[in-house]
Scaffold this motif. Structure first.
Motif, mmCIF file in Angstrom:
data_model
loop_
_atom_site.group_PDB
_atom_site.id
_atom_site.type_symbol
_atom_site.label_atom_id
_atom_site.label_comp_id
_atom_site.label_asym_id
_atom_site.label_seq_id
_atom_site.Cartn_x
_atom_site.Cartn_y
_atom_site.Cartn_z
ATOM 1 N N GLY A 174 0.736 -1.139 -0.079
ATOM 2 C CA GLY A 174 -0.288 -0.052 0.111
ATOM 3 C C GLY A 174 0.875 1.236 -0.003
ATOM 4 N N TYR A 175 0.491 2.329 0.595
ATOM 5 C CA TYR A 175 1.010 3.441 0.898
ATOM 6 C C TYR A 175 2.497 3.235 1.323
ATOM 7 N N VAL A 176 2.595 2.675 2.473
ATOM 8 C CA VAL A 176 3.887 2.495 3.021
ATOM 9 C C VAL A 176 4.769 1.453 2.337
ATOM 10 N N GLY A 177 4.136 0.301 1.892
ATOM 11 C CA GLY A 177 5.028 -0.775 1.262
ATOM 12 C C GLY A 177 5.553 -0.067 0.204
ATOM 13 N N ILE B 112 5.381 -8.291 -2.154
ATOM 14 C CA ILE B 112 4.250 -9.360 -1.800
ATOM 15 C C ILE B 112 3.007 -8.602 -1.481
ATOM 16 N N ASP B 113 1.942 -8.790 -2.101
ATOM 17 C CA ASP B 113 0.637 -8.301 -1.773
ATOM 18 C C ASP B 113 -0.344 -9.227 -2.047
ATOM 19 N N LYS B 114 -1.471 -9.481 -1.184
ATOM 20 C CA LYS B 114 -2.550 -10.325 -1.474
ATOM 21 C C LYS B 114 -3.516 -9.786 -2.630
ATOM 22 N N GLU C 254 2.413 -14.143 -4.468
ATOM 23 C CA GLU C 254 2.771 -15.559 -3.888
ATOM 24 C C GLU C 254 3.602 -15.344 -2.534
ATOM 25 N N TYR C 255 3.451 -15.802 -1.605
ATOM 26 C CA TYR C 255 4.104 -15.802 -0.199
ATOM 27 C C TYR C 255 5.370 -16.614 -0.373
ATOM 28 N N ARG C 256 5.264 -17.721 -1.290
ATOM 29 C CA ARG C 256 6.369 -18.535 -1.276
ATOM 30 C C ARG C 256 7.614 -17.634 -1.825
ATOM 31 N N GLY D 185 -1.880 -3.246 6.513
ATOM 32 C CA GLY D 185 -2.509 -2.258 7.098
ATOM 33 C C GLY D 185 -2.872 -2.769 8.343
ATOM 34 N N THR D 186 -3.087 -1.762 9.610
ATOM 35 C CA THR D 186 -3.458 -2.118 11.017
ATOM 36 C C THR D 186 -4.353 -1.130 11.411
ATOM 37 N N PRO D 187 -5.571 -1.334 10.794
ATOM 38 C CA PRO D 187 -6.878 -0.417 11.241
ATOM 39 C C PRO D 187 -6.923 -0.709 12.721
ATOM 40 N N GLU E 275 -6.397 -8.624 11.611
ATOM 41 C CA GLU E 275 -6.618 -9.445 10.386
ATOM 42 C C GLU E 275 -5.654 -9.529 9.513
ATOM 43 N N GLN E 276 -5.301 -8.457 8.781
ATOM 44 C CA GLN E 276 -4.143 -8.356 7.867
ATOM 45 C C GLN E 276 -2.755 -8.999 8.312
ATOM 46 N N LEU E 277 -2.425 -7.988 9.488
ATOM 47 C CA LEU E 277 -1.092 -8.605 10.169
ATOM 48 C C LEU E 277 -1.358 -10.073 10.432
ATOM 49 N N SER F 240 4.477 -2.187 10.213
ATOM 50 C CA SER F 240 2.868 -1.468 10.616
ATOM 51 C C SER F 240 2.714 -1.128 11.991
ATOM 52 N N THR F 241 2.117 -0.067 12.195
ATOM 53 C CA THR F 241 1.654 0.555 13.454
ATOM 54 C C THR F 241 0.790 -0.411 14.170
ATOM 55 N N VAL F 242 1.217 -0.770 15.580
ATOM 56 C CA VAL F 242 0.579 -1.507 16.357
ATOM 57 C C VAL F 242 0.751 -1.165 17.880
ATOM 58 N N SER G 30 5.537 10.423 6.265
ATOM 59 C CA SER G 30 4.304 11.575 6.260
ATOM 60 C C SER G 30 4.091 11.469 4.724
ATOM 61 N N GLU G 31 2.769 11.315 4.310
ATOM 62 C CA GLU G 31 2.264 11.156 2.924
ATOM 63 C C GLU G 31 2.716 12.631 2.381
ATOM 64 N N GLY G 32 3.068 12.773 1.111
ATOM 65 C CA GLY G 32 3.347 13.908 0.481
ATOM 66 C C GLY G 32 4.901 14.473 0.491
ATOM 67 N N THR H 217 -5.969 9.479 12.908
ATOM 68 C CA THR H 217 -7.470 9.204 13.278
ATOM 69 C C THR H 217 -7.344 8.155 14.294
ATOM 70 N N LYS H 218 -6.555 7.065 14.092
ATOM 71 C CA LYS H 218 -6.551 5.871 14.931
ATOM 72 C C LYS H 218 -5.664 5.593 15.728
ATOM 73 N N ASP H 219 -4.172 5.886 15.517
ATOM 74 C CA ASP H 219 -3.213 5.524 16.484
ATOM 75 C C ASP H 219 -3.349 6.196 17.962
ATOM 76 N N LEU I 280 -7.671 10.064 0.299
ATOM 77 C CA LEU I 280 -9.139 10.478 0.813
ATOM 78 C C LEU I 280 -9.451 9.786 2.182
ATOM 79 N N ARG I 281 -8.782 8.986 2.601
ATOM 80 C CA ARG I 281 -9.047 8.215 3.819
ATOM 81 C C ARG I 281 -9.457 9.225 5.131
ATOM 82 N N GLU I 282 -10.460 8.963 5.697
ATOM 83 C CA GLU I 282 -10.807 9.886 6.700
ATOM 84 C C GLU I 282 -10.799 11.372 6.679
HETATM 85 N N1 LIG Z 1 -0.266 5.695 5.120
HETATM 86 C C1 LIG Z 1 0.763 6.336 5.862
HETATM 87 O O1 LIG Z 1 0.976 7.734 5.842
HETATM 88 C C2 LIG Z 1 1.635 5.811 6.955
HETATM 89 C C3 LIG Z 1 2.651 6.321 7.709
HETATM 90 C C4 LIG Z 1 3.116 5.774 8.622
HETATM 91 C C5 LIG Z 1 2.737 4.369 9.118
HETATM 92 N N2 LIG Z 1 1.700 3.801 8.461
HETATM 93 C C6 LIG Z 1 1.275 2.418 8.957
HETATM 94 O O2 LIG Z 1 1.936 1.593 7.992
HETATM 95 C C7 LIG Z 1 0.726 0.597 7.736
HETATM 96 C C8 LIG Z 1 0.303 0.376 6.239
HETATM 97 O O3 LIG Z 1 -0.332 1.573 5.983
HETATM 98 P P1 LIG Z 1 -0.557 1.960 4.398
HETATM 99 O O4 LIG Z 1 -1.253 3.203 4.553
HETATM 100 O O5 LIG Z 1 0.504 1.558 3.545
HETATM 101 O O6 LIG Z 1 -1.846 0.814 4.301
HETATM 102 P P2 LIG Z 1 -2.463 0.312 2.879
HETATM 103 O O7 LIG Z 1 -4.030 -0.046 3.274
HETATM 104 O O8 LIG Z 1 -2.463 1.539 2.262
HETATM 105 O O9 LIG Z 1 -1.792 -0.798 2.412
HETATM 106 C C9 LIG Z 1 -2.039 -1.955 3.169
HETATM 107 C C10 LIG Z 1 -1.486 -3.098 2.093
HETATM 108 O O10 LIG Z 1 -1.130 -4.441 2.475
HETATM 109 C C11 LIG Z 1 -1.855 -5.322 1.605
HETATM 110 N N3 LIG Z 1 -2.437 -6.333 2.381
HETATM 111 C C12 LIG Z 1 -3.108 -6.526 3.377
HETATM 112 N N4 LIG Z 1 -3.308 -7.799 3.846
HETATM 113 C C13 LIG Z 1 -2.038 -8.513 3.301
HETATM 114 C C14 LIG Z 1 -1.780 -9.587 3.739
HETATM 115 N N5 LIG Z 1 -2.295 -10.479 4.508
HETATM 116 N N6 LIG Z 1 -0.787 -10.220 3.050
HETATM 117 C C15 LIG Z 1 -0.068 -9.295 1.924
HETATM 118 N N7 LIG Z 1 -0.539 -7.988 1.690
HETATM 119 C C16 LIG Z 1 -1.613 -7.654 2.487
HETATM 120 C C17 LIG Z 1 -3.263 -4.521 1.150
HETATM 121 O O11 LIG Z 1 -3.732 -5.097 0.065
HETATM 122 C C18 LIG Z 1 -2.637 -3.206 0.841
HETATM 123 O O12 LIG Z 1 -2.177 -3.134 -0.343
HETATM 124 C C19 LIG Z 1 -0.096 0.806 8.697
HETATM 125 O O13 LIG Z 1 0.003 0.170 9.969
HETATM 126 C C20 LIG Z 1 0.034 1.911 9.131
HETATM 127 O O14 LIG Z 1 -0.583 2.470 10.214
HETATM 128 C C21 LIG Z 1 1.007 4.476 7.502
#
Ligand SMILES: NC(=O)c1ccc[n+]([C@@H]2O[C@H](COP(=O)([O-])OP(=O)(O)OC[C@H]3O[C@@H](n4cnc5c(N)ncnc54)[C@H](O)[C@@H]3O)[C@@H](O)[C@H]2O)c1
Length: 450
Positions: A18-21, A38-40, A78-80, A93-95, A105-107, A128-130, A164-166, A275-277, A343-345
């Motif tokens: 996602g954004y971070v990855g 790797i992404d699902k 593929e996780y392998r 993601g860690t909502p 769940e994702q973690l 991921s933030t936890v 930080s985004e941006g 909004t969640k941390d 546009l999240r939150e």
């Molecule tokens: N977005 C930010 O600005 C930011 C900044 C710092 C930290 N964080 C933290 O980093 C983490 C990720 O945030 P994000 O914004 O990138 O989230 P995101 O929702 O943009 O991305 C999560 C990605 O993980 C993938 N995914 C979910 N479950 C999976 C699984 N089991 N196996 C493989 N892939 C899987 C999703 O398909 C998605 O592509 C969160 O813990 C968030 O709090 C985010």
């Protein structure tokens, strides 16, 4: 076991693109690491393989187009593929649930899958933030479900992601990385990995829990500081004083180890983290019978800002004797902050909702946000340009001011709007010269806290 001891240039798997990855994978690949993403989500994987990034982050598209598909960066669902890596980063993601508990769940899925594919000698770094304790109590047991022992066969550390985004890519190249390992060898290997992989300073803390808390404290501080700025803004407005001038002057002294740094008031706080941390902090504290008050106060103040901002607009319209049902407002910039399309939150949504509930027609435009996502979230087709959005409106509300928007021609904007149009600055922080120019073009200027 000394993890990564004999590895010259480690291969890195990044789980969760996602954004971070995608930023972390791109930054590491750009500095020469071999990266396997790797992404699902198979659609996201296919897009990335074709060099297309969904998130709108300055420099990231170009970087991914350069690296994707080549030897530096490949992506898979593929996780392998994780077995090929020396280091595995977890960035899913860690909502948070409504009560602030981690929605794990994702973690959990990611760590359980990794447990089935990891091999001896690898280093896993969760990013991921936890809440504190998650790495030790959730990540470690799931990684061990495949039979390997963490601390013996596998290194495990937590390194919070604080970008930080941006400005993500710049920050990845410059911000110190924090490391907390489950054992000294894990910490040492993670420290070495970040120093070589990103070339940044590394701060090793005493435990994984300490590293988990560092991230929460960073976001707790930001949320709290913005709440202070928002209340400073409201306070200054009551005395007809520009809070930006006050904040800038207040920030000229040092306290403790650095300068006073009050942030700026705005339409509100959004995004997936701030909004969640803080709620994760609140919940984790409650679980240990610790009563915290700053989290709820800051959240309440920041959540009140869309309403406050909408009232500035509605008050102006009423003050001019305008019928709200016959009034129109153009909202420019819908993302939750400047220079992202995220546009999240976003706090701009409750602001728009309130204007509509009052009977006002609203047009919207954001050059960085995805038009389809705008349409579904804001329940309207976004205008293709700021000028289209501004046609015949009584107020232009600038709620995010992206770098690309600085090209806007205020003359053309001024010709599109109705007479005596209000320019409501919700996050642009226009300077004196720009405000004078806007006033020359016929706008009346008002800002949050100004
Ligand atoms: N977005 C930010 O600005 C930011 C900044 C710092 C930290 N964080 C933290 O980093 C983490 C990720 O945030 P994000 O914004 O990138 O989230 P995101 O929702 O943009 O991305 C999560 C990605 O993980 C993938 N995914 C979910 N479950 C999976 C699984 N089991 N196996 C493989 N892939 C899987 C999703 O398909 C998605 O592509 C969160 O813990 C968030 O709090 C985010």
């Amino acid at each position: 076991m000394r993890f990564l001891a004999d590895v010259e240039q480690p291969t890195v798997a990044v789980v969760g693109l996602g954004y971070v990855g995608s930023c972390v994978a791109g930054a590491l690949a750009d500095r020469g690491a071999h990266v396997i993403g790797i992404d699902k989500d198979a659609t996201r994987v296919a897009e990335l393989a074709a060099g297309h990034v969904r998130v709108n982050e300055p420099g990231l598209s170009e970087l991914m187009a350069r690296c994707s598909g080549g030897p530096q960066l490949r992506v898979t669902d593929e996780y392998r593929a994780a077995a090929e890596a020396d280091v595995v980063l977890v960035t899913v993601g860690t909502p948070a649930c409504d009560d602030g508990a981690l929605a794990d769940e994702q973690l959990a899925v990611a760590c359980r899958e990794l447990g089935r594919h990891l091999r001896r000698g690898q280093l896993v770094i969760a990013k991921s933030t936890v809440p504190p304790g998650t790495t030790r109590d959730l990540v470690v047991p799931l990684l061990e479900s495949g039979g390997l022992r963490c601390g013996e066969d596998l290194g495990v550390a937590f390194s919070p992601e604080r970008l930080s985004e941006g400005s993500a890519l710049r920050e990845l190249a410059t911000f110190p990385m924090v490391v907390g390992g489950i054992c000294p060898d894990s910490s040492r290997a993670a420290q070495d990995f970040w120093q070589r992989g990103l070339g940044v300073e590394v701060r090793v803390v005493e435990s994984v829990e300490a590293a988990e808390i560092v991230k929460l404290v960073n976001n707790w501080w930001i949320d709290h500081n913005i709440a202070l700025a928002n209340e400073v803004g409201k306070f200054c407005t009551a005395f007809e004083v520009d809070s930006l001038q006050v904040i800038s002057a207040a920030n000229t002294i040092h306290r403790g180890n650095g300068p006073v740094n009050v942030l700026l008031p705005s339409v509100g706080v959004g995004g997936s983290c701030l909004t969640k941390d803080p709620w994760m902090v609140q919940r984790a504290a409650r679980d240990r019978d610790v009563a915290l008050h700053t989290v709820t106060t800051a959240r309440e103040v920041n959540d009140s800002m869309p309403h406050y901002t909408a009232e500035l607009v509605l008050g102006d319209l009423r003050g001019r004797g305008r019928e709200l049902e016959e009034s129109a407002v153009a909202v420019l910039g819908l993302a939750y902050k400047n220079n992202t399309g995220d546009l999240r939150e976003t706090p701009t949504l409750p602001m728009v909702d309130q204007l509509r509930r009052a009977g006002v027609s609203v047009t919207v435009h954001d050059p960085l946000a995805d038009p389809g996502e705008i349409a579904s979230k804001f329940d309207t087709t976004p205008c293709a340009s700021a000028y289209d959005a501004a046609a015949g409106v009584d107020c232009v509300a600038v709620l995010a001011w992206h770098q690309v928007m600085t090209e806007l021609d205020f003359g053309e904007l001024g010709r599109a709007v109705n007479e005596e149009c209000l320019l409501l600055d919700g996050r642009a922080y226009f300077d004196g010269d720009t405000i004078a120019e806007l006033e020359n073009r016929g706008f009346r200027y008002r800002g949050v806290g100004r």
